[in-house]
Scaffold this motif. Structure first.
Motif, PDB file in Angstrom:
ATOM      1  N   THR A  12      -0.047  10.532  -3.116  1.00 24.00           N
ATOM      2  CA  THR A  12       1.170   9.879  -3.494  1.00 24.00           C
ATOM      3  C   THR A  12       2.396  10.616  -3.147  1.00 24.00           C
ATOM      4  N   GLU A  13       3.531  10.048  -3.511  1.00 23.39           N
ATOM      5  CA  GLU A  13       4.959  10.702  -3.051  1.00 23.39           C
ATOM      6  C   GLU A  13       5.084  11.797  -4.086  1.00 23.39           C
ATOM      7  N   LYS A  54       4.284   3.295  -0.980  1.00 22.96           N
ATOM      8  CA  LYS A  54       4.212   4.109   0.119  1.00 22.96           C
ATOM      9  C   LYS A  54       3.363   5.271  -0.133  1.00 22.96           C
ATOM     10  N   GLY A  55       2.481   5.986   0.866  1.00 22.90           N
ATOM     11  CA  GLY A  55       1.801   7.408   0.486  1.00 22.90           C
ATOM     12  C   GLY A  55       1.274   7.801   1.926  1.00 22.90           C
ATOM     13  N   ARG A  56       0.360   8.607   1.601  1.00 25.84           N
ATOM     14  CA  ARG A  56      -0.202   9.285   2.726  1.00 25.84           C
ATOM     15  C   ARG A  56      -1.734   9.272   2.654  1.00 25.84           C
ATOM     16  N   GLU A  64      -4.379  12.512   9.076  1.00 27.21           N
ATOM     17  CA  GLU A  64      -3.595  11.965   8.209  1.00 27.21           C
ATOM     18  C   GLU A  64      -2.412  11.032   8.794  1.00 27.21           C
ATOM     19  N   ALA A  65      -2.308  10.103   7.891  1.00 30.82           N
ATOM     20  CA  ALA A  65      -1.139   9.163   8.301  1.00 30.82           C
ATOM     21  C   ALA A  65      -0.391   8.477   7.170  1.00 30.82           C
ATOM     22  N   GLY A  66       0.963   8.297   7.304  1.00 27.55           N
ATOM     23  CA  GLY A  66       1.561   7.379   6.301  1.00 27.55           C
ATOM     24  C   GLY A  66       1.128   6.026   6.027  1.00 27.55           C
ATOM     25  N   ASP A  68       2.519   1.834   4.134  1.00 25.37           N
ATOM     26  CA  ASP A  68       3.344   1.530   3.257  1.00 25.37           C
ATOM     27  C   ASP A  68       2.235   0.346   2.449  1.00 25.37           C
ATOM     28  N   ASN A  90       2.453   3.117   8.596  1.00 26.78           N
ATOM     29  CA  ASN A  90       3.787   3.150   8.816  1.00 26.78           C
ATOM     30  C   ASN A  90       4.388   4.235   9.732  1.00 26.78           C
ATOM     31  N   ASP A  91       3.485   5.025  10.380  1.00 25.15           N
ATOM     32  CA  ASP A  91       3.912   6.094  11.205  1.00 25.15           C
ATOM     33  C   ASP A  91       3.442   6.143  12.692  1.00 25.15           C
TER      34      ASP A  91
END
Length: 96
Positions: A12-13, A54-56, A64-66, A68, A90-91
């Motif tokens: 999480t953020e 949003k998160g990873r 690893e990736a982001g 939404d 999202n990335d």
């Protein structure tokens, strides 16, 4: 690979790490990307996760990736005993 189904870690953020089962797929569109669901026990349903936008995602492969989360009410259709959310990468890079 066009799909990934397996263990992953949602980050999480705030930096919290939650173990999840990820079911992800490649989107074959004009703009390639990925989407899918993250499922965890219903006990993981905290206010932070209910409101997560949003998160990873860290896959068991180490990639690893982001992502939404377009709809925070998506969990309402979760199977009994589970908390499931829908995500969209999202990335750019597909992590699987």
């Amino acid at each position: 690979m066009t799909t990934y189904n397996g263990q992953a870690t949602l980050i999480t953020e705030s930096g919290a790490e939650i173990s999840v089962v990820a079911s992800l797929r490649n989107q074959q569109t004009a703009i390639d990307g990925w989407s899918g669901t993250l499922t965890m026990p219903s006990a993981a349903r905290t206010p932070e996760l209910l409101n997560l936008l949003k998160g990873r995602l860290l896959l068991s492969t180490g990639r690893e990736a982001g992502f939404d989360r377009p709809n925070t009410s998506d969990w309402m259709g979760s199977p009994a005993g589970s908390f499931r959310i829908n995500i969209v990468g999202n990335d750019g890079d597909v992590p699987f």
